[in-house]
Motif scaffolding. Sequence first.
Motif: not given
Length: 394
Positions: A254, A257-258, A274-277, A280-281, A283-284
């Motif tokens: 996480n 990523l940023e 920005r990453l949609r939630d 992000r889930r 990718l993480v």
Amino acid sequence: SGGTTLVDSRSDRVRSRTLQTGRRRGGAGETSTMHGGTHRRGSDRNQAVPAPLVRSTSSAGSANAGSGGRAIDPLLGPSRASRELNERLSRIAASRVPVLIEGEVGTGRGEIARRIHDLSPRARAPFQCFDCATVPESLLSRELFGHRRGAFTGADRDDSGRLRAASGGSFYLHGIDNLPASGQGALLRVLQEGEVLPLGDVTPQAVDLRFIESSERPLASQVREGTFRTDLFYRLNGLQIELTPLRERPEDVNFYLEWLLRRDARRLGRPVPRLRDDLRRLLVGDPWPGNLAELEGAIEGMLALSSSDFMTPHDLPASLAARLEERGEAPAGTRTFSIPASLGFTDQVAFFQRVLIQRVWRECGRDRRRLAARLGIEAHQLRYWTQKLDIDLR
């Protein structure tokens, strides 16, 4: 549609690796193992460097130098594993004892080796990186030990060799698990005697080196298999670092990523997306078999192919989409390509491999080292496949 549809994949072979904690006893001595932080006790009482740990920004001569000095610092993340290794590196760096770094492809072994050198009393001396997989066995002794003029046909001048050129500094053997048996015996003599014998010479030359080695495969298992010398293993395994794979550090995923989004957006002169939630889930939660190298390539690819300031699962790189599809989680609209059904099985496999290598070659900026890391293979394996598939990487 008249063809077999396959998703382009950059995925590395997945290697499960158990994060070890606590202490263990082995033939090479007692070790306490963390994120890659195994600190040897007993044989070397290191004094901690009094100055605070400073992050090195130098990448000259590192194993990742092929990426133009853009390699990610593998210890920026907030995970406990990263913090613990960061805290131990200054003590490891202060020692003269050889260091063995074990970790999967893309975990940053070369950057850790460079960090050890930069934090050591040898920081102002040479740092030499030697990739054991890229030098043919027939040239190994000449490259490492050098030669005298007239030692062989074409030897029209003396050559000090890589080891003597690094004397006083650190010598990093990248991929020592690829070192052939003849090279293992020659290296053992250097470690035992502290001297090298150039080809065509009769007088050994003294060298003063701190050895750092890295291996993708655990050397202890290769010793058991009989492919790596036991005596050399004990000489090299003074201090050991085991790098934890990214899949065991989701908080670091996480963070990176940023960090990567900001870095690459700045390079492209565009706003940080920005990453949609749900993206992000995904990718993480991915296992990232190529670790930081693969994550870096994925973010670069997403930013290159999408101009959106708000990214969704439809912006996923093809390699990750392929893994999601295997798990039944692939979002609709992922990029695929078709293999002609008229081809036989063997030709279909070769077609897929050729397209995969060529596509990833373009996505990684035509960088051979990054291409190998993204594919999860070593440099000599990349040469084999490009020759076998008749791929021109220019």
